[in-house]
Scaffold this active site. Structure first.
Site, PDB file in Angstrom:
ATOM      1  N   SER A 175       0.862  -1.177   0.000  1.00 40.32           N
ATOM      2  CA  SER A 175       0.000   0.000   0.000  1.00 40.32           C
ATOM      3  C   SER A 175       0.896   1.223   0.000  1.00 40.32           C
ATOM      4  O   SER A 175       2.090   1.132   0.315  1.00 40.32           O
ATOM      5  CB  SER A 175      -0.874  -0.005   1.270  1.00 40.32           C
ATOM      6  OG  SER A 175      -1.540   1.230   1.449  1.00 40.32           O
ATOM      7  N   TYR A 186      -2.226  -1.181  10.183  1.00 41.32           N
ATOM      8  CA  TYR A 186      -2.131  -1.364   8.735  1.00 41.32           C
ATOM      9  C   TYR A 186      -0.760  -0.933   8.231  1.00 41.32           C
ATOM     10  O   TYR A 186      -0.110  -1.638   7.459  1.00 41.32           O
ATOM     11  CB  TYR A 186      -3.238  -0.545   8.077  1.00 41.32           C
ATOM     12  CG  TYR A 186      -3.407  -0.763   6.591  1.00 41.32           C
ATOM     13  CD1 TYR A 186      -3.853  -1.974   6.087  1.00 41.32           C
ATOM     14  CD2 TYR A 186      -3.159   0.272   5.684  1.00 41.32           C
ATOM     15  CE1 TYR A 186      -4.030  -2.171   4.730  1.00 41.32           C
ATOM     16  CE2 TYR A 186      -3.332   0.093   4.335  1.00 41.32           C
ATOM     17  CZ  TYR A 186      -3.775  -1.128   3.855  1.00 41.32           C
ATOM     18  OH  TYR A 186      -3.951  -1.315   2.506  1.00 41.32           O
TER      19      TYR A 186
END
Length: 303
Positions: free
Chosen positions: A145, A158
């Site tokens: 990401s 995350y």
């Protein structure tokens, strides 16, 4: 890998969002594609969407929990039975858990690590031997990401897992380069997907502790006009899939979807350079003594 027609590809988290965008892009160039997902309803919807796109019967589908190592071992056999020799592995399954580190509990941490990081390693462990066995080369794409390159403080769990995926990908790339197997860290920015629906798949063993007391996950407080502007910066799953396809062909180390994050990346690496200062003699000594770590060739490859 430039010629992908007829090559086998396996995509986890492949029944929706980015994973389904990859499946469409791969099938359209004649690859033999298998997708896996933890949700049967998503797999059913994916087949309907593939049929609507003129790709009916060109993508195989199977249920898989990427955290279940025994199931993954069985899936490796099934992938080869359905798609033949495997050349491309996309470790794409993940949960977009939006929790700060200070508000997370052990269950949140263990679940995020199990899916976002262990799930990637499980795929490598189960399927890399299959790519190696045929000796024809291949490519592995690990979905990280932009949060694997730039921190977002309200999503510390995350961020931690996605930074780990980027590091894993860089190390694996250096390891596999002599075997003709490429590795890419896919770092998408905003992509229109359902990654935030993660709570629907939370297993009982990772039941959140006191989740109600800690409140809902963070949200952006944006006006409708700002939401519309932000929407123009997000990619469709199909666009993301095409970028991954091109990244495989180019043997790209990093695959990005969002050039608008360039200023943040520049700021981060300039901060590192400032902290290092300047000492050319020590730099030369380090390059001579530990060349595999300092000045790694994977960072000097032509784009």
């Amino acid at each position: 890998m430039r010629d992908l027609a007829g090559k086998g590809a396996f995509i986890t988290g492949g029944a929706s969002g980015i994973g389904l965008g990859m499946a469409k892009a791969f099938a359209q160039v004649g690859m033999k594609v298998c997708i896996a997902d933890i949700r049967q309803d998503h797999l059913d919807q994916a087949q309907e969407e593939l049929a609507a796109a003129g790709l009916a019967g060109r993508v195989e589908a199977m249920l898989l929990d990427v955290t279940n190592r025994q199931a993954y071992a069985a899936a490796a056999d099934e992938v080869e039975a359905r798609c033949g020799r495997l050349h491309v592995l996309c470790n794409n399954a993940g949960i977009g858990i939006l929790k700060s580190l200070g508000n997370a509990d052990y269950a949140d941490w263990d679940w995020a690590v199990d899916v976002n990081l262990n799930g990637v390693f499980n795929g490598i462990h189960a399927l890399l031997p299959r790519i190696r066995a045929h000796g024809e080369g291949g490519h592995i794409v690990n979905t990280a990401s932009m949060a694997g390159v730039l921190q977002y403080s309200q999503a510390g769990l995350y961020v931690a897992t996605k930074f780990a995926v980027v590091g894993l990908s860089e190390a694996l790339r250096a390891e596999l380069a002599p075997e003709g197997i490429g590795v890419s860290a896919f770092c998408p920015g905003g992509v229109r997907s359902n990654i935030r629906e993660y709570e629907k798949t939370r297993p009982a063993r990772f039941a959140a502790e006191g989740a109600e007391a800690k409140g809902p996950p963070p949200r952006f407080n944006l006006s409708e006009a700002d939401r519309e502007r932000l929407g123009r910066l997000t990619a469709t799953p199909e666009e993301a899939g095409e970028m991954v396809l091109q990244g495989i062909r180019d043997n790209a180390l990093y695959i990005f979807t969002a050039p608008e994050f360039r200023p943040g990346i520049v700021d981060r690496f300039q901060a590192m350079l400032r902290a290092l200062g300047e000492d050319s003699e020590r730099e030369r000594t380090a390059l001579e003594l530990i060349p595999g770590l300092v000045g790694s060739p994977i960072y000097r490859e032509a784009p």
